[in-house]
Design a protein around this motif. Structure first.
Motif, PDB file in Angstrom:
ATOM      1  N   ALA A  91      39.233  45.240  39.299  1.00 29.03           N
ATOM      2  CA  ALA A  91      39.370  43.876  39.825  1.00 29.03           C
ATOM      3  C   ALA A  91      38.579  42.892  38.972  1.00 29.03           C
ATOM      4  N   LEU A  92      37.375  43.290  38.552  1.00 23.10           N
ATOM      5  CA  LEU A  92      36.530  42.427  37.726  1.00 23.10           C
ATOM      6  C   LEU A  92      37.168  42.183  36.360  1.00 23.10           C
ATOM      7  N   VAL A  93      37.740  43.223  35.765  1.00 26.31           N
ATOM      8  CA  VAL A  93      38.441  43.080  34.479  1.00 26.31           C
ATOM      9  C   VAL A  93      39.594  42.099  34.614  1.00 26.31           C
ATOM     10  N   ALA A  94      40.337  42.186  35.708  1.00 27.83           N
ATOM     11  CA  ALA A  94      41.488  41.305  35.929  1.00 27.83           C
ATOM     12  C   ALA A  94      41.054  39.846  36.075  1.00 27.83           C
ATOM     13  N   VAL A  95      39.949  39.624  36.765  1.00 31.34           N
ATOM     14  CA  VAL A  95      39.438  38.259  36.948  1.00 31.34           C
ATOM     15  C   VAL A  95      38.999  37.670  35.610  1.00 31.34           C
ATOM     16  N   VAL A  96      38.255  38.454  34.828  1.00 31.67           N
ATOM     17  CA  VAL A  96      37.792  37.981  33.516  1.00 31.67           C
ATOM     18  C   VAL A  96      38.980  37.688  32.604  1.00 31.67           C
ATOM     19  N   ALA A  97      39.960  38.594  32.588  1.00 33.24           N
ATOM     20  CA  ALA A  97      41.153  38.398  31.745  1.00 33.24           C
ATOM     21  C   ALA A  97      41.929  37.148  32.151  1.00 33.24           C
TER      22      ALA A  97
END
Length: 406
Positions: A91-97
């Motif tokens: 989820a964190l990777v998706a938000v940053v991306a």
């Protein structure tokens, strides 16, 4: 003909699946109308996996728990921690991306009238109610939370049963495992039918208009699978994680990509765990549990599509709100399997964090259905292959602590 078949079966299952995949693509591109009947192979394969999986899980878990000895190591705590860590990281990777590569969409009317859950409490409530579902109903509807809870209870109550009773349970679970091997032997035909059906009926033309959105979604899932998960695995096992990562993607991810069903892939994952030499007491519980709560792909989908709605409406997002979205997406993703429609129907829940009206959020859900041919395939492949990856990681880490070679 006999020699040809003999050579065919001498090939590894993965090579036979790749051959089926290539044949399905060629037929779907060249003669889609003539070869239409082969879609039945895909339907039969998925149907057989879905049919056998609930019974397999029930008897395997009940048998493992009934014969579990006090003090025997199962690594379930480590597996659950890995599941939750992996889902939150995704989820964190998706938000940053989504911040680095912001996506906007053209929204309009005409979205399907689908009832989405009202909040996280509602999602978790549905999850808890599934625990006490009628056991026969749970088996019929493939409610794996209910199946697990009743199998665990049956297993615990049979701990002091006669040895003959435990032997009967073990024999049934062994027989079901053998039935799974027979079904999986037909995977090349099943994959051929599934990939042909996707290409012949959907094509890729309808997806071109959503190229950037798909690129962010798929890019995030690949980054999680090839960068984030290997880092997590390395931290635990302190050795090269990629042989295990690639094996899980190859032997579990490919099948999950085309079946697009974590439930259908449970038998495949259990067979892979057995081939990896993992403890049956652990994977008989962790694999069906992972199909319910280990949802890294779902967390990516919820985060990316929610922020696409946010960007489209020009809503400013600070770091704190983005972090809350990551947590909300991870928690929601854990309950995705208990909600009809999967991860897409949890988008309005996450969108409510930014005050986005339900009718606008449901238009994003409609976009999700359009790109679902690829989005759902990559999501399921990531979710399902990670179930085996983290189960194996927990056990290999424990072996390393004890000085046992993995």
């Amino acid at each position: 003909m006999y020699k040809l078949l003999n050579q065919w079966y001498k090939l590894s299952l993965v090579k036979r699946i790749i051959a089926g995949l290539i044949i399905g693509i060629i037929l779907g591109v060249t003669i889609p109308d003539v070869a239409q009947p082969i879609t039945i192979f895909g339907a039969l394969f998925v149907g057989a996996l879905k049919a056998i999986a609930p019974m397999l899980v029930f008897f395997l878990v009940a048998s493992a728990i009934s014969q579990h000895k006090k003090g025997q190591q199962t690594n379930m705590k480590s597996v659950i921690v890995l599941y939750l860590l992996g889902t939150f990281s995704a989820a964190l990777v998706a938000v940053v991306a989504s911040f680095i590569f912001p996506v906007t969409l053209t929204l309009g009317a005409g979205v399907e009238d689908i009832a989405a859950p009202g909040g996280v409490v509602e999602v978790l409530k549905a999850l808890l109610l599934n625990v006490v579902d009628n056991p026969v109903k749970a088996l019929y509807n493939a409610n794996y939370i209910g199946i697990l809870s009743w199998a665990l209870m049956l297993g615990f109550t049979l701990k002091n049963a006669a040895a003959s009773t435990k032997l009967m349970l073990a024999n049934v679970s062994d027989a079901l495992t053998e039935m799974v091997r027979i079904v999986i032997a037909f995977a090349p035909l099943g994959i051929m039918g599934l990939v042909f059906d996707v290409i012949a009926t959907s094509g890729i033309g309808v997806l071109l208009g959503y190229g950037k959105l798909l690129a962010v979604l798929i890019g995030c899932m690949l980054f999680v699978a090839l960068v984030v998960n290997p880092i997590i695995v390395y931290i635990y096992i302190r050795s090269n994680p990629f042989p295990l990562v690639f094996r899980c993607l190859r032997e579990s991810g490919i099948t999950a990509f085309f079946t697009r069903s974590s439930a259908a892939n449970i038998p495949v994952n259990m067979t892979l765990c057995e081939d990896l030499g993992l403890d049956r007491d652990t994977y008989s519980v962790s694999i069906p549990l992972g199909a319910t709560i280990n949802m890294a792909g779902a967390a990516v989908t919820i985060s990316v599509l929610t922020l696409a709605a946010v960007n489209t409406l020009g809503i400013p997002v600070d770091f704190g709100t983005a972090l809350i979205l990551s947590i909300l997406a991870a928690v929601s993703a854990c309950g995705a399997s208990g909600v009809a429609g999967g991860s897409l129907l949890l988008i309005p829940l996450a969108a409510s964090l930014f005050g986005i009206p339900n009718d606008v959020a449901m238009q994003i859900v409609g976009v999700g259905f359009i790109i679902g041919v690829l989005q759902d395939s990559f999501e399921t492949a990531l979710n399902s292959s990670t179930d085996v990856l983290f189960t194996a990681t927990a056990e290999f880490a424990e072996r390393r602590k004890r000085g046992i070679k993995a």
